[in-house]
Write a protein that holds these residues in place. Structure first.
Motif, mmCIF file in Angstrom:
data_model
loop_
_atom_site.group_PDB
_atom_site.id
_atom_site.type_symbol
_atom_site.label_atom_id
_atom_site.label_comp_id
_atom_site.label_asym_id
_atom_site.label_seq_id
_atom_site.Cartn_x
_atom_site.Cartn_y
_atom_site.Cartn_z
ATOM 1 N N LEU A 37 0.937 -1.006 0.326
ATOM 2 C CA LEU A 37 0.361 0.099 0.157
ATOM 3 C C LEU A 37 0.928 0.901 0.122
ATOM 4 C CD1 LEU A 37 -2.910 -0.514 2.331
ATOM 5 C CD2 LEU A 37 -2.682 -0.868 0.103
ATOM 6 N N PRO A 38 2.025 1.419 0.668
ATOM 7 C CA PRO A 38 2.796 2.746 0.450
ATOM 8 C C PRO A 38 3.017 2.831 -0.503
ATOM 9 C CG PRO A 38 3.453 1.610 1.805
ATOM 10 C CD PRO A 38 2.412 -0.281 1.748
ATOM 11 N N VAL A 39 3.088 1.413 -1.785
ATOM 12 C CA VAL A 39 3.662 1.877 -2.785
ATOM 13 C C VAL A 39 2.560 2.919 -3.985
ATOM 14 C CG1 VAL A 39 4.699 1.340 -5.142
ATOM 15 C CG2 VAL A 39 5.721 0.266 -2.799
ATOM 16 N N ALA A 40 1.356 1.587 -3.836
ATOM 17 C CA ALA A 40 0.066 2.501 -4.202
ATOM 18 C C ALA A 40 -0.111 3.436 -4.028
ATOM 19 C CB ALA A 40 -0.943 1.066 -3.571
ATOM 20 N N ARG A 41 0.292 4.141 -2.336
ATOM 21 C CA ARG A 41 -0.325 5.506 -2.688
ATOM 22 C C ARG A 41 0.485 6.370 -3.363
ATOM 23 N NH1 ARG A 41 1.142 3.893 2.724
ATOM 24 N NH2 ARG A 41 -1.593 3.083 4.225
ATOM 25 N N HIS A 42 1.396 6.507 -4.237
ATOM 26 C CA HIS A 42 2.288 7.220 -5.020
ATOM 27 C C HIS A 42 1.700 7.337 -6.504
ATOM 28 C CE1 HIS A 42 5.227 7.742 -2.457
ATOM 29 N NE2 HIS A 42 5.408 6.713 -1.891
ATOM 30 N N LEU A 43 0.178 6.124 -6.461
ATOM 31 C CA LEU A 43 -0.057 5.833 -8.037
ATOM 32 C C LEU A 43 -1.661 7.103 -8.540
ATOM 33 C CD1 LEU A 43 -0.403 2.014 -7.771
ATOM 34 C CD2 LEU A 43 1.141 3.307 -9.084
ATOM 35 N N VAL A 135 0.966 -4.559 -17.038
ATOM 36 C CA VAL A 135 1.942 -4.964 -15.976
ATOM 37 C C VAL A 135 2.452 -4.442 -15.970
ATOM 38 C CG1 VAL A 135 1.974 -7.516 -15.351
ATOM 39 C CG2 VAL A 135 0.367 -7.306 -16.702
ATOM 40 N N VAL A 136 2.788 -4.260 -14.313
ATOM 41 C CA VAL A 136 3.955 -4.232 -13.532
ATOM 42 C C VAL A 136 4.538 -5.517 -12.545
ATOM 43 C CG1 VAL A 136 4.656 -3.121 -11.942
ATOM 44 C CG2 VAL A 136 3.481 -1.757 -13.415
ATOM 45 N N ALA A 137 5.792 -6.377 -12.583
ATOM 46 C CA ALA A 137 6.066 -7.395 -12.358
ATOM 47 C C ALA A 137 7.470 -7.077 -11.701
ATOM 48 C CB ALA A 137 6.257 -8.314 -13.167
ATOM 49 N N LEU A 138 7.391 -6.545 -10.978
ATOM 50 C CA LEU A 138 9.024 -6.649 -9.707
ATOM 51 C C LEU A 138 9.635 -7.537 -8.829
ATOM 52 C CD1 LEU A 138 7.270 -3.586 -8.033
ATOM 53 C CD2 LEU A 138 8.256 -3.481 -10.314
ATOM 54 N N HIS A 139 10.755 -7.561 -9.465
ATOM 55 C CA HIS A 139 11.756 -8.912 -8.807
ATOM 56 C C HIS A 139 11.308 -9.996 -8.986
ATOM 57 C CE1 HIS A 139 14.421 -5.677 -7.173
ATOM 58 N NE2 HIS A 139 13.185 -4.977 -7.000
ATOM 59 N N GLY A 140 10.748 -10.236 -10.168
ATOM 60 C CA GLY A 140 10.050 -11.625 -10.823
ATOM 61 C C GLY A 140 10.441 -12.124 -11.931
ATOM 62 N N ASP A 207 9.948 5.148 -11.369
ATOM 63 C CA ASP A 207 9.885 4.610 -12.585
ATOM 64 C C ASP A 207 8.536 4.038 -12.896
ATOM 65 O OD1 ASP A 207 12.203 5.670 -13.962
ATOM 66 O OD2 ASP A 207 13.202 3.907 -13.179
ATOM 67 N N LEU A 208 7.999 3.064 -12.210
ATOM 68 C CA LEU A 208 6.908 2.303 -12.229
ATOM 69 C C LEU A 208 6.028 3.206 -11.584
ATOM 70 C CD1 LEU A 208 4.980 1.747 -9.131
ATOM 71 C CD2 LEU A 208 7.430 0.432 -8.563
ATOM 72 N N VAL A 209 5.840 4.124 -11.246
ATOM 73 C CA VAL A 209 4.778 5.128 -10.905
ATOM 74 C C VAL A 209 4.920 5.285 -12.054
ATOM 75 C CG1 VAL A 209 4.000 7.388 -9.945
ATOM 76 C CG2 VAL A 209 4.855 5.622 -8.512
ATOM 77 N N ALA A 210 5.843 6.561 -13.506
ATOM 78 C CA ALA A 210 5.981 6.791 -14.323
ATOM 79 C C ALA A 210 5.238 6.282 -15.231
ATOM 80 C CB ALA A 210 7.297 7.314 -14.870
ATOM 81 N N PHE A 211 5.427 5.011 -15.089
ATOM 82 C CA PHE A 211 4.948 3.965 -15.936
ATOM 83 C C PHE A 211 4.137 3.800 -15.803
ATOM 84 C CE2 PHE A 211 3.085 -0.781 -16.912
ATOM 85 C CZ PHE A 211 3.953 -0.919 -18.189
ATOM 86 N N VAL A 212 2.676 3.718 -14.809
ATOM 87 C CA VAL A 212 1.431 3.875 -14.573
ATOM 88 C C VAL A 212 0.582 4.759 -15.093
ATOM 89 C CG1 VAL A 212 -0.288 3.376 -12.881
ATOM 90 C CG2 VAL A 212 1.716 2.056 -12.517
ATOM 91 N N GLU A 213 1.333 5.884 -14.435
ATOM 92 C CA GLU A 213 0.445 7.260 -14.717
ATOM 93 C C GLU A 213 0.969 7.636 -16.263
ATOM 94 O OE1 GLU A 213 2.688 10.107 -11.225
ATOM 95 O OE2 GLU A 213 3.513 9.896 -13.187
ATOM 96 N N SER A 214 1.390 6.439 -17.226
ATOM 97 C CA SER A 214 1.044 6.615 -18.622
ATOM 98 C C SER A 214 0.710 5.148 -19.516
ATOM 99 C CB SER A 214 2.884 6.917 -19.637
ATOM 100 O OG SER A 214 3.139 5.160 -19.330
ATOM 101 N N GLN A 215 -0.343 5.294 -18.438
ATOM 102 C CA GLN A 215 -1.428 3.917 -19.112
ATOM 103 C C GLN A 215 -2.073 4.684 -18.758
ATOM 104 O OE1 GLN A 215 0.198 1.485 -20.754
ATOM 105 N NE2 GLN A 215 2.253 2.487 -20.500
ATOM 106 N N THR A 216 -2.314 5.399 -17.254
ATOM 107 C CA THR A 216 -4.014 5.931 -17.098
ATOM 108 C C THR A 216 -4.496 7.559 -17.729
ATOM 109 O OG1 THR A 216 -2.915 5.998 -14.691
ATOM 110 C CG2 THR A 216 -3.773 3.881 -15.134
ATOM 111 N N ALA A 217 -3.587 8.097 -18.266
ATOM 112 C CA ALA A 217 -3.722 9.392 -18.102
ATOM 113 C C ALA A 217 -5.007 9.347 -19.271
ATOM 114 C CB ALA A 217 -2.402 9.696 -18.725
#
Length: 217
Positions: A37-43, A135-140, A207-217
Motif C-alpha cells: 500500500l505505501p507503493v500504491a499511494r504514489h499511483l 502489468v507491473v512485475a517487480l523482482h519476479g 519509474d513504475l509510477v511514471a509507467f502507471v501514469e502513462s497507462q492511466t492518463a
C-alpha cells in the motif's frame, strides 16, 4: 454485491469512482495485503486500488504458493504446480468479482505484483491478456509453466519489469529473461535494473509510477 474470493483492501479513487480504472496489487511471499500500500499511494488518485491477500498463511504473512526447489535451491525455484494453479484461479475470480462489486472500468484493469505476486501477474497476463490493460512485475520471473505461451493477445501489451542488481532471492537474470520473453512475443516492455536487493527503492518506485501514469492518463 458479489463475494470476492480473496481477502483484500480496497482504496477508492478520490473522485468519481464509478467506472474508474483499477490496479490489482499482489504482494510477495510472507507479506500481506497491506505490504504494498505505501507503493500504491504514489499511483494516480483516479485509480481503484485492490490489494489482494494470498490464500495461505506463512510466517505471520501469506503466500501464493509453496516452492518447488527440485531444480537446485531458492534461486532456481519454481511455483508448486497445484498451488500456483489454485492462486491463478483465485486471483482471476477475485478480479472478476471486484470489477462488478466496485463498478470498475473492466477495460482499464492493471496488475502490479512483487516477487511471488510478480510471477503470478506475468502468468495471468499470458493466460488472459484481454482482461489486463497493463502489468507491473517487480523482482519476479516467468514461471516455466507459462514460458512457452504464445503471443495471442499479448502483442503491444504494456509490461514493466523491474529487477535488483543485488537481488539474491530472485536474481536479476531471471527478471531479465522474463522481459526478454515478453519482448519476443510482442509485448511493449519497459525494463529497469536497480541497485540493491529484493526490495523497491526510490528510483524503481519513480519509474513504475511514471509507467502507471502513462497507462492511466
Amino acid at each position: 454485491m458479489p463475494e470476492i474470493p480473496l481477502d483484500h483492501v480496497h482504496v477508492a479513487p478520490d473522485d468519481d469512482p464509478e467506472n474508474a480504472p483499477a490496479v490489482f496489487v499482489l504482494h510477495g511471499r510472507g507479506a500481506d495485503e497491506e505490504d504494498l500500500l505505501p507503493v500504491a499511494r504514489h499511483l494516480p488518485d483516479d485509480l481503484h486500488v485492490i490489494s489482494l491477500r494470498a490464500p495461505d498463511p506463512l510466517q505471520g504473512g501469506y503466500t501464493w504458493y509453496e516452492l518447488d526447489l527440485s531444480a537446485g535451491g531458492l534461486e532456481e525455484s519454481q511455483p508448486d504446480a497445484a498451488d500456483f494453479r489454485r492462486s491463478l484461479d483465485l486471483v482471476a475470480e477475485s478480479v472478476e468479482a471486484a470489477a462488478e462489486a466496485y463498478d470498475l472500468d473492466a477495460d482499464r484493469v492493471g496488475l502490479l505484483g512483487f516477487s511471488q505476486g510478480a510471477i503470478t501477474s506475468l502468468s495471468l497476463a499470458l493466460e488472459e491478456p484481454d482482461r489486463y490493460a497493463w502489468v507491473v512485475a517487480l523482482h519476479g520471473y516467468l514461471a516455466d509453466a507459462h514460458a512457452d505461451r504464445g503471443p495471442d493477445g499479448i502483442e503491444g501489451k504494456p509490461v514493466f519489469v523491474g529487477a535488483g542488481t543485488g537481488d539474491r532471492v530472485i536474481p536479476e537474470s531471471r527478471s531479465v529473461a522474463a522481459a526478454d520473453r515478453f519482448e519476443a512475443i510482442g509485448a511493449d516492455v519497459t525494463r529497469g535494473s536497480y541497485p540493491g536487493g529484493h526490495g523497491i527503492g526510490q528510483e524503481e518506485l519513480a519509474d513504475l509510477v511514471a509507467f502507471v501514469e502513462s497507462q492511466t492518463a
